[in-house]
Write a protein that holds these residues in place. Structure first.
Motif, PDB file in Angstrom:
ATOM      1  N   LEU A  36       4.575  -2.515   6.848  1.00 44.58           N
ATOM      2  CA  LEU A  36       3.154  -2.709   6.542  1.00 44.58           C
ATOM      3  C   LEU A  36       2.919  -4.055   5.873  1.00 44.58           C
ATOM      4  CD1 LEU A  36       1.720   0.647   5.109  1.00 44.58           C
ATOM      5  CD2 LEU A  36       1.127  -0.459   7.267  1.00 44.58           C
ATOM      6  N   ASP A  37       3.837  -4.411   4.965  1.00 46.54           N
ATOM      7  CA  ASP A  37       3.666  -5.626   4.171  1.00 46.54           C
ATOM      8  C   ASP A  37       4.195  -6.876   4.853  1.00 46.54           C
ATOM      9  OD1 ASP A  37       2.681  -3.915   2.238  1.00 46.54           O
ATOM     10  OD2 ASP A  37       4.554  -3.822   1.118  1.00 46.54           O
ATOM     11  N   GLY A  38       5.074  -6.707   5.848  1.00 44.49           N
ATOM     12  CA  GLY A  38       5.739  -7.863   6.452  1.00 44.49           C
ATOM     13  C   GLY A  38       6.716  -8.513   5.501  1.00 44.49           C
ATOM     14  N   ARG A  39       7.415  -7.703   4.739  1.00 44.26           N
ATOM     15  CA  ARG A  39       8.344  -8.212   3.732  1.00 44.26           C
ATOM     16  C   ARG A  39       9.783  -8.109   4.236  1.00 44.26           C
ATOM     17  NH1 ARG A  39       9.147  -5.716  -2.384  1.00 44.26           N
ATOM     18  NH2 ARG A  39      10.406  -7.411  -3.206  1.00 44.26           N
ATOM     19  N   GLY A  40      10.363  -9.257   4.582  1.00 48.21           N
ATOM     20  CA  GLY A  40      11.732  -9.275   5.087  1.00 48.21           C
ATOM     21  C   GLY A  40      11.841  -8.890   6.540  1.00 48.21           C
ATOM     22  N   ILE A  41      10.706  -8.619   7.176  1.00 47.05           N
ATOM     23  CA  ILE A  41      10.685  -8.172   8.565  1.00 47.05           C
ATOM     24  C   ILE A  41       9.296  -8.489   9.108  1.00 47.05           C
ATOM     25  CG2 ILE A  41       9.826  -5.834   8.051  1.00 47.05           C
ATOM     26  CD1 ILE A  41      11.870  -4.756  10.071  1.00 47.05           C
ATOM     27  N   GLU A  42       9.192  -8.663  10.410  1.00 43.31           N
ATOM     28  CA  GLU A  42       7.884  -8.963  10.994  1.00 43.31           C
ATOM     29  C   GLU A  42       6.917  -7.802  10.751  1.00 43.31           C
ATOM     30  OE1 GLU A  42       5.875 -10.186  15.309  1.00 43.31           O
ATOM     31  OE2 GLU A  42       8.053  -9.956  15.102  1.00 43.31           O
ATOM     32  N   ARG A  43       5.719  -8.128  10.330  1.00 45.16           N
ATOM     33  CA  ARG A  43       4.727  -7.096  10.040  1.00 45.16           C
ATOM     34  C   ARG A  43       4.400  -6.320  11.309  1.00 45.16           C
ATOM     35  NH1 ARG A  43      -0.843  -6.337   9.705  1.00 45.16           N
ATOM     36  NH2 ARG A  43      -1.474  -5.021   7.936  1.00 45.16           N
ATOM     37  N   ASP A  44       4.443  -4.997  11.221  1.00 42.00           N
ATOM     38  CA  ASP A  44       4.199  -4.140  12.381  1.00 42.00           C
ATOM     39  C   ASP A  44       3.626  -2.810  11.899  1.00 42.00           C
ATOM     40  OD1 ASP A  44       4.230  -2.586  14.684  1.00 42.00           O
ATOM     41  OD2 ASP A  44       6.142  -3.414  15.402  1.00 42.00           O
ATOM     42  N   PRO A  45       2.303  -2.747  11.674  1.00 45.24           N
ATOM     43  CA  PRO A  45       1.700  -1.514  11.164  1.00 45.24           C
ATOM     44  C   PRO A  45       1.903  -0.312  12.082  1.00 45.24           C
ATOM     45  CG  PRO A  45       0.187  -3.357  10.920  1.00 45.24           C
ATOM     46  CD  PRO A  45       1.322  -3.843  11.770  1.00 45.24           C
TER      47      PRO A  45
END
Length: 252
Positions: free
Chosen positions: A51-60
């Motif tokens: 959700l946050d795009g933290r350490g990974i591509e954001r993907d809700p």
């Protein structure tokens, strides 16, 4: 630095937080592996970083799927987070009826955030029949667990005597506890109590904290309220709130 995520490490929230601070991308990879192994705590945290795009591509959309997987394993927090996705349309269509069901499941498990979110829908009749009395009971249960946002709302019910006997003294105590717990609305409510008592400097301190933490909707309403204050020092804070709104890109 390499990460080797064992089951007992997944269960350690502090350690996971440290991993995400030190190397978000590697932590995300480790969480993905652990989530695939069925570890609920990893599935939840993976959903959050997606959700946050933290350490990974954001993907809700993928976050929503992981919350659903964890919810199917009975996780109260996963039900709550899936409810959030459904309520706000994160990663898919809005479905407030299903969101209310997920919040209810989380609330029935005693989760403070589930109680709070379910209470919000009960209070407004969104996705569920309106029931202010039930909303109050949920807010109270969450507040008694230490949920700061619920503390402020419980205080409002008590101050106004809505669906319960009025108890201004208890309301003011809940505002104080909410403020100390970090809720910006509670900080604003507590500041109002202090200002009414003539404790202007203390009130200003809480107003400054609320200013930093508050979102645009809150700041807009708060600025208008501050402009009506009788004390000039409190009234002057309205300008600071409107300045902050400008910094957030809100047209005044």
């Amino acid at each position: 630095m390499a990460f080797h995520l064992r089951r007992e490490e997944v269960l350690d929230g502090d350690q996971l937080g440290q991993m995400l601070e030190e190397s978000p991308a590697k932590a995300a990879q480790a969480l993905l592996m652990a989530a695939g192994q069925g570890i609920v705590e990893a599935q939840l945290l993976l959903g959050q970083i997606l959700l946050d795009g933290r350490g990974i591509e954001r993907d809700p959309a993928l976050a929503r799927r992981w919350f659903a997987i964890a919810a199917n394993q009975g996780s109260a927090m996963a039900h709550n987070m899936l409810g959030r996705c459904l309520e706000h349309g994160w990663g898919g269509e809005v479905d407030v009826v299903e969101a209310s069901r997920r919040y209810r499941l989380a609330a029935e498990a005693g989760l403070d955030w589930g109680l709070y979110n379910y209470a919000n829908l009960l209070a407004t009749g969104r996705g569920v029949a309106i029931d202010p009395g039930a909303a109050l009971r949920c807010y109270r249960q969450a507040a008694e667990q230490g949920h700061a946002k619920s503390m402020n709302l419980l205080g409002r019910y008590l101050e106004e005597g809505v669906h319960c006997p009025a108890d201004v003294s208890a309301a003011h105590d809940w505002y104080r506890r909410s403020a100390e717990g970090g809720d910006f609305r509670g900080q604003f409510s507590h500041a109002g109590v202090l200002a009414a008592r003539g404790q202007v400097e203390q009130a200003l301190g809480w107003l400054r904290q609320a200013l930093v933490a508050g979102n645009a909707n809150f700041l807009t309403v708060a600025a208008a309220a501050l402009e009506q204050a009788t004390q000039p020092e409190i009234r002057a804070m309205a300008l600071a709130y409107r300045t902050r709104l400008g910094e957030l890109g809100v047209m005044l």
